[in-house]
Structure formats: C-alpha cells, structure tokens
Design a protein around this motif. Sequence first.
Motif, PDB file in Angstrom:
ATOM      1  N   PRO A  15       0.865  -1.353  -0.024  1.00 58.78           N
ATOM      2  CA  PRO A  15       0.016  -0.074  -0.079  1.00 58.78           C
ATOM      3  C   PRO A  15       0.842   1.477  -0.049  1.00 58.78           C
ATOM      4  O   PRO A  15       0.607   2.410  -0.543  1.00 58.78           O
ATOM      5  CB  PRO A  15      -0.762   0.037   1.235  1.00 58.78           C
ATOM      6  CG  PRO A  15      -0.980  -1.466   1.507  1.00 58.78           C
ATOM      7  CD  PRO A  15       0.434  -2.241   1.032  1.00 58.78           C
ATOM      8  N   ALA A  77      -1.388  -2.664  -7.390  1.00 56.78           N
ATOM      9  CA  ALA A  77      -2.654  -3.042  -6.731  1.00 56.78           C
ATOM     10  C   ALA A  77      -3.000  -4.467  -6.967  1.00 56.78           C
ATOM     11  O   ALA A  77      -3.497  -5.326  -6.213  1.00 56.78           O
ATOM     12  CB  ALA A  77      -3.841  -2.161  -7.271  1.00 56.78           C
ATOM     13  N   SER A 123      -8.797  -3.625  -2.821  1.00 54.81           N
ATOM     14  CA  SER A 123      -7.437  -3.990  -3.653  1.00 54.81           C
ATOM     15  C   SER A 123      -8.173  -4.122  -5.106  1.00 54.81           C
ATOM     16  O   SER A 123      -7.604  -3.644  -6.151  1.00 54.81           O
ATOM     17  CB  SER A 123      -6.615  -4.781  -3.327  1.00 54.81           C
ATOM     18  OG  SER A 123      -5.892  -4.529  -1.961  1.00 54.81           O
TER      19      SER A 123
END
Length: 264
Positions: A15, A77, A123
């Motif tokens: 992240p 991602a 995500s």
Amino acid sequence: MWKRTLLIVLAVLLPVAFVVAPPLVAGGRFTGERELAGAFGSAFTGYWRSGGGTFTPELRELIDYWMRYHLVKAVTAGILLVVLTVLGVRLWGAFARAGRLGPARRAALAAGGTFVTVFALFSLGLVMANVQGMIAPFASLLPLLTDGSPGGPEAAALEQVRQGLAAGSASPALTVLIEDFARYHVAMAVIAAVVAAGLAAGGVLLWRRFAATPRPDRRTRRVLASSGVLASLLPLLVAVIAVANTTTAADPAPALLALLQGGW
C-alpha cells in the motif's frame, strides 16, 4: 510460518508503494495534485483553443504520464490483491483447522481473515479503477478541470465545453472529448463484466467444495459457506456497475456535462 510473515510484510509495504511509486516510476514532474491540475488546465485550454481533434504536445505529454501513472498503480494493486488473496486463504484455512487452539487464537484468525478479505476486495476495486484510468487517461484527467476555482482562459474554455455539450455541438475537440469519455465507461463495463464472471466462477467452486466437505467438518463447511455466499453476492454488485457504465457509454454527453458542472 515464515511464508505467512512474508505475506504480511508485503501486505504492509505494497500500500505504501501504491501511493509513493506511481509518480516516481511514471516520470512526472508534479509535486502534488494541485500542480497536476494546473498543468492539465493549461494544456486542456490550449487544446480546446486549437479547435482540432489532435492533442497538442503539452496535452499528449500529460495524457501519456497519466497512463503510466495508472499502469504503475494497477500493477501494484494487482500484486497486493494476489498477496492478500493468498494470505486470506491461509488465514481462513488455519481458522478451519483451529479446533485444538484456544478461543483467543481462533478469534484472532477470524478477525485477521475478515480484515484481509475486506482489504482484498478494496484492492480489487483499485485494480479495476486504475485499469480503467490506464485505458482512457484523458477522460480520467477531466475531473481535475473542476477542482478549485479556475479563472481566466481555463474557466472560459470549460464554460465553452459545457455550452457545447448542452447545445449538442459536434466540434472536433468536443467529439474527441465525448468519445474518450465513452471509452472510459466502456472500459469499466468490460472490466466489471469480466470480474463478475470471475467471482461467479469462484462462487461455484466454493459451493462445490462445500458440498464435497464431510458434514462432521463443521468449521471448514462454515468457512466455505460464508465465502460462497460472499462470492455469490459480489457478482450482482459488480454487474450493476457494468450495467451503469454501459448505459453511460451509450449516451455519454449528459454524464460528461454533469461531471464538468461538478455535480457528478
């Protein structure tokens, strides 16, 4: 145990990479969204004043940067989604086999599995949105035109676009604008349809495994049933997204006007 630890470390670091890496890897010169919005507003005004359907060099440079930016985000991602999926399977598997563990340990595994599952779904949404932005980067930049309170030539150009959309004009520049906005929504419609199909297939596999699991193994059956219900409901939500974007793509001008008026 070390594999689970590695997955947790990756789930924490990715992240951060999702936020930090894109502007660095994409090669942008912008220090923040305000600077990007200013550059796009100026480049868009030059494009609009040109009157043609070909992007000016300044606008093309920004569009290419924005495509690379979304590409990096989509890849990051996507990797995060894979990591979270594997970690979630391991956590829920450990919970299903936790019959001899204490209540606190079982509760920790259930809480961790739930958090990872929610984070994985988030995500997945990031992957979908950034693939969409990568496919239609020009349309993805358009919301920047309404950020803040632009004045001067930028405000005049934006107002002319609004008037053209409201009047149904078909200048070359406006046609490109509408077509790219339609492409933006077609992209999401296709992405959502593919994701819905994938989730539905996953739900079928989960229910088949549930049916094949012996009844005495109640904890495993409970985990599979809960996952199966989630995998059966999610395709319906994603299908709604696909339908909504298909509808917008079929008649993009009103939605684009609403976007540029700041009401959508």
